[in-house]
Write a protein that holds these residues in place. Structure first.
Motif, PDB file in Angstrom:
ATOM      1  N   TYR A  73       0.815  -1.226   0.000  1.00  0.00           N
ATOM      2  CA  TYR A  73       0.000   0.000   0.000  1.00  0.00           C
ATOM      3  C   TYR A  73       0.847   1.274   0.000  1.00  0.00           C
ATOM      4  CZ  TYR A  73      -3.744   3.081   1.836  1.00  0.00           C
ATOM      5  OH  TYR A  73      -4.664   4.066   2.029  1.00  0.00           O
ATOM      6  N   ALA A  89     -22.603   2.651  -6.700  1.00  0.00           N
ATOM      7  CA  ALA A  89     -21.611   2.707  -7.771  1.00  0.00           C
ATOM      8  C   ALA A  89     -22.052   3.681  -8.848  1.00  0.00           C
ATOM      9  CB  ALA A  89     -21.411   1.316  -8.362  1.00  0.00           C
ATOM     10  N   LEU A 119     -16.505   4.932  -1.603  1.00  0.00           N
ATOM     11  CA  LEU A 119     -15.322   4.110  -1.339  1.00  0.00           C
ATOM     12  C   LEU A 119     -15.678   2.889  -0.497  1.00  0.00           C
ATOM     13  CD1 LEU A 119     -12.672   6.859  -0.558  1.00  0.00           C
ATOM     14  CD2 LEU A 119     -12.727   5.350  -2.520  1.00  0.00           C
ATOM     15  N   PRO A 153     -18.435   0.289  -3.080  1.00  0.00           N
ATOM     16  CA  PRO A 153     -18.321   0.481  -4.536  1.00  0.00           C
ATOM     17  C   PRO A 153     -18.992  -0.623  -5.327  1.00  0.00           C
ATOM     18  CG  PRO A 153     -16.248  -0.282  -3.636  1.00  0.00           C
ATOM     19  CD  PRO A 153     -17.177  -0.138  -2.488  1.00  0.00           C
ATOM     20  N   GLU A 154     -19.376  -1.710  -4.667  1.00  0.00           N
ATOM     21  CA  GLU A 154     -19.964  -2.816  -5.412  1.00  0.00           C
ATOM     22  C   GLU A 154     -21.480  -2.795  -5.377  1.00  0.00           C
ATOM     23  OE1 GLU A 154     -17.407  -5.006  -3.172  1.00  0.00           O
ATOM     24  OE2 GLU A 154     -15.881  -4.287  -4.537  1.00  0.00           O
ATOM     25  N   HIS A 208      -4.462   7.110   5.308  1.00  0.00           N
ATOM     26  CA  HIS A 208      -3.710   7.655   4.188  1.00  0.00           C
ATOM     27  C   HIS A 208      -2.221   7.345   4.291  1.00  0.00           C
ATOM     28  CE1 HIS A 208      -2.380  10.218   1.012  1.00  0.00           C
ATOM     29  NE2 HIS A 208      -1.514  10.747   1.827  1.00  0.00           N
ATOM     30  N   TYR A 225      -9.534  12.741  -0.056  1.00  0.00           N
ATOM     31  CA  TYR A 225      -8.290  13.068   0.635  1.00  0.00           C
ATOM     32  C   TYR A 225      -8.037  14.574   0.666  1.00  0.00           C
ATOM     33  CZ  TYR A 225      -3.373  13.709   1.510  1.00  0.00           C
ATOM     34  OH  TYR A 225      -2.195  14.169   2.019  1.00  0.00           O
ATOM     35  N   LEU A 226      -8.254  15.269  -0.449  1.00  0.00           N
ATOM     36  CA  LEU A 226      -7.961  16.702  -0.486  1.00  0.00           C
ATOM     37  C   LEU A 226      -8.892  17.465   0.455  1.00  0.00           C
ATOM     38  CD1 LEU A 226      -7.255  17.332  -4.272  1.00  0.00           C
ATOM     39  CD2 LEU A 226      -5.632  17.123  -2.393  1.00  0.00           C
ATOM     40  N   HIS A 263     -20.128   7.059  -9.740  1.00  0.00           N
ATOM     41  CA  HIS A 263     -19.605   7.172 -11.083  1.00  0.00           C
ATOM     42  C   HIS A 263     -20.036   8.445 -11.753  1.00  0.00           C
ATOM     43  CE1 HIS A 263     -17.205   4.971 -13.772  1.00  0.00           C
ATOM     44  NE2 HIS A 263     -17.075   4.124 -12.761  1.00  0.00           N
ATOM     45  N   ARG A 320     -11.345   9.043  -4.311  1.00  0.00           N
ATOM     46  CA  ARG A 320     -10.414   8.959  -3.195  1.00  0.00           C
ATOM     47  C   ARG A 320      -9.557  10.214  -3.116  1.00  0.00           C
ATOM     48  NH1 ARG A 320      -6.234   4.215  -1.618  1.00  0.00           N
ATOM     49  NH2 ARG A 320      -5.489   4.416  -3.733  1.00  0.00           N
ATOM     50  N   LEU A 321      -9.180  10.738  -4.289  1.00  0.00           N
ATOM     51  CA  LEU A 321      -8.378  11.967  -4.287  1.00  0.00           C
ATOM     52  C   LEU A 321      -9.192  13.128  -3.718  1.00  0.00           C
ATOM     53  CD1 LEU A 321      -5.765  13.418  -5.015  1.00  0.00           C
ATOM     54  CD2 LEU A 321      -6.704  13.849  -7.268  1.00  0.00           C
ATOM     55  N   THR A 352     -14.070   7.544 -11.279  1.00  0.00           N
ATOM     56  CA  THR A 352     -13.629   6.270 -10.727  1.00  0.00           C
ATOM     57  C   THR A 352     -13.401   6.385  -9.225  1.00  0.00           C
ATOM     58  OG1 THR A 352     -11.333   6.815 -11.087  1.00  0.00           O
ATOM     59  CG2 THR A 352     -12.448   5.693 -12.874  1.00  0.00           C
ATOM     60  N   PRO A 353     -13.367   5.259  -8.520  1.00  0.00           N
ATOM     61  CA  PRO A 353     -13.078   5.310  -7.081  1.00  0.00           C
ATOM     62  C   PRO A 353     -11.762   6.029  -6.793  1.00  0.00           C
ATOM     63  CG  PRO A 353     -13.797   3.115  -7.683  1.00  0.00           C
ATOM     64  CD  PRO A 353     -13.674   3.884  -8.957  1.00  0.00           C
ATOM     65  N   GLN A 354     -10.810   5.904  -7.700  1.00  0.00           N
ATOM     66  CA  GLN A 354      -9.532   6.583  -7.479  1.00  0.00           C
ATOM     67  C   GLN A 354      -9.715   8.099  -7.462  1.00  0.00           C
ATOM     68  OE1 GLN A 354      -6.727   5.798  -6.453  1.00  0.00           O
ATOM     69  NE2 GLN A 354      -5.020   6.726  -7.507  1.00  0.00           N
ATOM     70  N   GLN A 355     -10.551   8.620  -8.371  1.00  0.00           N
ATOM     71  CA  GLN A 355     -10.796  10.065  -8.376  1.00  0.00           C
ATOM     72  C   GLN A 355     -11.547  10.477  -7.124  1.00  0.00           C
ATOM     73  OE1 GLN A 355     -12.396   9.609 -12.266  1.00  0.00           O
ATOM     74  NE2 GLN A 355     -11.060  11.156 -13.144  1.00  0.00           N
ATOM     75  N   VAL A 359      -8.483   0.347  -5.326  1.00  0.00           N
ATOM     76  CA  VAL A 359      -9.438   1.010  -6.225  1.00  0.00           C
ATOM     77  C   VAL A 359      -9.481   0.347  -7.590  1.00  0.00           C
ATOM     78  CG1 VAL A 359      -9.458   3.279  -5.153  1.00  0.00           C
ATOM     79  CG2 VAL A 359      -7.657   2.721  -6.773  1.00  0.00           C
ATOM     80  N   TYR A 412     -10.548  -2.916 -10.046  1.00  0.00           N
ATOM     81  CA  TYR A 412     -11.457  -4.050 -10.140  1.00  0.00           C
ATOM     82  C   TYR A 412     -10.929  -5.065 -11.140  1.00  0.00           C
ATOM     83  CZ  TYR A 412     -14.450  -1.486  -7.229  1.00  0.00           C
ATOM     84  OH  TYR A 412     -14.927  -0.834  -6.139  1.00  0.00           O
ATOM     85  N   HIS A 418       0.006   6.111  -3.750  1.00  0.00           N
ATOM     86  CA  HIS A 418      -1.334   5.558  -3.938  1.00  0.00           C
ATOM     87  C   HIS A 418      -2.373   6.599  -4.342  1.00  0.00           C
ATOM     88  CE1 HIS A 418      -2.119   6.329   0.398  1.00  0.00           C
ATOM     89  NE2 HIS A 418      -3.357   6.453   0.000  1.00  0.00           N
ATOM     90  N   LEU A 419      -2.018   7.886  -4.285  1.00  0.00           N
ATOM     91  CA  LEU A 419      -2.914   8.910  -4.823  1.00  0.00           C
ATOM     92  C   LEU A 419      -2.209   9.647  -5.953  1.00  0.00           C
ATOM     93  CD1 LEU A 419      -4.582  10.452  -1.659  1.00  0.00           C
ATOM     94  CD2 LEU A 419      -5.629   9.024  -3.382  1.00  0.00           C
TER      95      LEU A 419
END
Ligand code: HEM
Ligand code: SF4
Lengths: 369, 235
Positions: free
Chosen positions: A261, B160, B151, B154-155, B41, B178-179, B164, B174-175, B169-172, A269, A271, A311-312
């Motif tokens: 991680y 979802a 987060l 997501p399933e 984090h 976090y911010l 979306h 997450r950003l 995406t979950p990554q976006q 994140v 799938y 990771h970000l």
């Protein structure tokens, strides 16, 4: 399988019944179906009426085809090529030039509404799509002609599904995936860079057996393969839960197999069933080999998944001539800034108080006089 | 302005019990969310002793994060309800700069905080500056809650789809999650400082008001609060 009829195998020669059974059992397992359906699958797969397939290559590296054909498990490729009747595939077909284009035209005309169109590679849309041309025609042209006439479309690889690496900022060719161009058609996305051939095989067997695509998620990916996070099936997950992390590559934790991680694993994140299916018949997969997941099955792969070892994603700050800052820096600025402002504000307040009390006391002195 | 002390004050009831419940739920849950979120984090090195004894530190802190997350979301729902059903001071019309009077008051607030004037505006509800920032905080809280749920589940098809459409995406997501975390940390720091600073500078006793629900109002001030309970209070 003797060496001299190797080509025959690749273009659809005989596959033993044993291979068939093994392949169908594998497909059933990948799809999460019970072994009871295997005979049904074998029957469908053995049927002489093989579905015609047109395989289109656009902006890509042919990695998806390569990983399929040159895998350590050639029987999968042979099996797939045996299940279908591959009418057009630029890398594999013997025909070239005019004859090849002729084949494509005939295949479409003969099988309208019946063939499966597999697309590999992104499609450039900028400047009329001139950045990818085959036989003098743009990819955009070809896909808008072929895809709507197919029974269904399988977009293999992240490029065909979401644009992939050439869609990374600033996306000079305006590359997009098939689903952004072709509307009103069943599109099955099998993203990955490259995707696991077993997922492709299972999808094809499912279509052959049931005549319909597998259940898809909201991004058009088959749920049997892309329904769960890598993180949720990862063998390093217990280390994650216990707070044991690799701090840098090659450290003692890395040697003990701790969670990746902190060195940028995108498993939380991403799938895919990589951790379950594994690759190359040897039970290997990236995280198992000690490198974090890079998130290649997700839309926006590249832009949102970079840098690989964080990771970000880094975020773009327009100040200072466009520095690419790490997201972490924002935090330092926010907290540091707040602390500085508070300190300055309090200092001014106290200073003012002292100043006015000094003034006040000198006034008092004046009054006393 | 030289304040004449002693001065006669009224204790005026402003903040309903529901609002105070919201405030402290939000405060405690945010505190826990920020601490556990930062651990998620960037988990500090605990590897040395993590080898010897099973302790599930990441699993436990994530669990706390999700529990606190639910309290946080409930608190936001309560606040949303109060936007419509709360008393006069709890509704957005009272504290957003949406009319001339509130705009003037906003300018005055900013001057006050920049030490450009000593004149404290004794207002019943939030000052306009505070109210505006609280409103932004509320919006950020909603975004935090939605990205957090995305987060977390997501399933689940409904979540979802929502995630979306709103965040990608979950990554976006997450950003963003976090911010905005840093906005909350920034807010906590400034909010605590301003509350203490106000306690020095202004007579309305906002810190104790967060517990008792009442504010102190100078009796010589014109207060348009006939309908509310006025308790004379000698200071
Ligand atoms: C003020 C509110 C909140 C703050 C400051 C906060 C902070 C954070 C931070 C800093 C992270 C780590 C991000 C990363 O680097 O991956 C995180 C992750 C997360 N948060 Fe929150 N959060 C808040 C509210 C919520 C809420 C309301 C929920 C939903 C119940 C939630 C659910 C999650 C989830 C599911 C994760 C991902 C955990 C993981 O990746 O293992 N958060 N949060
Ligand atoms: S290595 Fe990656 S996928 Fe595996 S548990 Fe750690 S973060 Fe999750």
């Amino acid at each position: 399988m003797s060496n001299n009829d190797h080509t025959k195998d690749f273009v659809g020669g005989g596959v033993s019944r044993r291979t068939f059974l093994k392949g169908c059992a594998l497909a059933a397992a990948t799809l999460g179906l019970s072994p009871d359906v295997v005979p049904k699958m074998v029957e469908a797969a053995m049927s002489p009426k093989r579905p015609p397939v047109v395989w289109l290559h656009f902006q890509e590296c042919t990695g998806c085809s390569e990983s399929l054909l040159r895998s350590a498990r050639p029987d999968i490729a042979t099996l797939i090529l045996d299940l279908i009747s591959l009418d057009y595939h630029e890398t594999l077909m013997a025909a070239a030039g005019k004859q090849a284009e002729e084949n494509l035209r005939n295949a479409i005309k003969k099988n309208t509404g019946k063939f499966i169109c597999v697309v590999e590679g992104g499609i450039p849309t900028k400047d009329g799509g001139i950045y990818c041309k085959i036989g003098g025609r743009t990819a955009l042209d070809i896909v808008t002609e072929v895809a709507p006439r197919a029974k269904m479309v399988i977009a293999i690889g992240t490029c065909a599904a979401f644009g992939g690496v050439q869609a990374a900022k600033p996306n000079p060719t305006g590359a997009v995936g098939v689903q952004d161009i072709v509307k009103g058609q069943t599109i099955i996305n099998i993203p990955g860079c490259p995707p696991n051939p077993e997922n492709f095989l299972a999808t094809v067997v499912q279509i052959l057996t049931y005549g319909r695509p597998p259940e898809l998620d909201e991004l058009g990916r088959p749920k049997f393969a892309y329904g769960r996070k890598i993180h949720d099936h990862c063998e390093r997950r217990p280390h994650f839960d216990e707070g044991r992390f690799v701090e840098c590559f090659g450290d003692p934790g890395h040697k003990k197999g701790y969670c990746l991680y902190k060195v940028g694993c995108k498993g939380p994140v991403t799938y895919s069933n990589c951790s379950v299916e594994r690759f190359c018949n040897v039970g290997a997969w990236p995280v198992g080999a000690g490198h974090g997941c890079i998130g290649c099955t997700e839309p926006g792969f590249w832009d949102t998944m970079m840098p690989i070892y964080k990771h970000l994603p880094g975020i773009y700050i327009p100040l200072g001539g466009g520095i690419r800052e790490q997201a972490e820096k924002i935090g330092e600025v926010a907290v540091g800034g707040a602390a500085a402002v508070i300190a300055a504000h309090a200092a001014v307040g106290v200073g003012k108080k002292i100043f006015s009390s000094v003034k006040g006391s000198s006034q008092k002195k004046d009054d006393e006089k | 302005m030289i304040r004449k002390e002693p001065r006669l004050y009224y204790r005026v009831f402003v903040w309903s019990g529901t609002l105070r419940l919201f405030h402290w739920t939000l405060a405690f849950s945010t505190f826990i969310l920020v601490l556990t979120g930062i651990y998620i984090h960037y988990p500090p090195i605990t590897t040395k002793w993590a080898e010897f004894k099973p302790q599930y530190i990441m699993a436990t802190l994530r669990y706390w994060h999700f529990c606190a997350g639910y309290f946080f979301i409930c608190a936001l729902l309560v606040r949303f309800y109060l936007f419509f059903a709360g008393n006069q001071y709890e509704r957005p019309t009272d504290f957003l700069p949406i009319n001339k009077r509130n705009l003037q008051s906003l300018v005055h607030n900013i001057k006050f905080y920049l030490y450009l004037t000593d004149e404290h505006e004794c207002r019943m509800g939030h000052t306009i500056l505070a109210g505006t920032i609280y409103f932004i905080l509320f919006i950020c809280g909603v975004i935090m809650g939605l990205t957090g749920l995305y987060l977390l589940y997501p399933e689940t098809p409904m979540v979802a789809r929502m995630g979306h459409d709103l965040f990608g995406t979950p990554q976006q997501a997450r950003l963003i999650h976090y911010l905005l975390n840093w906005f909350f940390i920034f807010f906590i720091m400034v909010h605590l400082y301003i509350a203490i600073w106000n306690d020095f500078k202004a007579p309305d006793a906002i810190i104790s008001g967060a517990f008792s629900g009442s504010k102190m109002m100078p009796a010589d001030l014109e207060c348009p609060i006939e309908e509310l309970e006025k308790i004379p209070f000698e200071k």
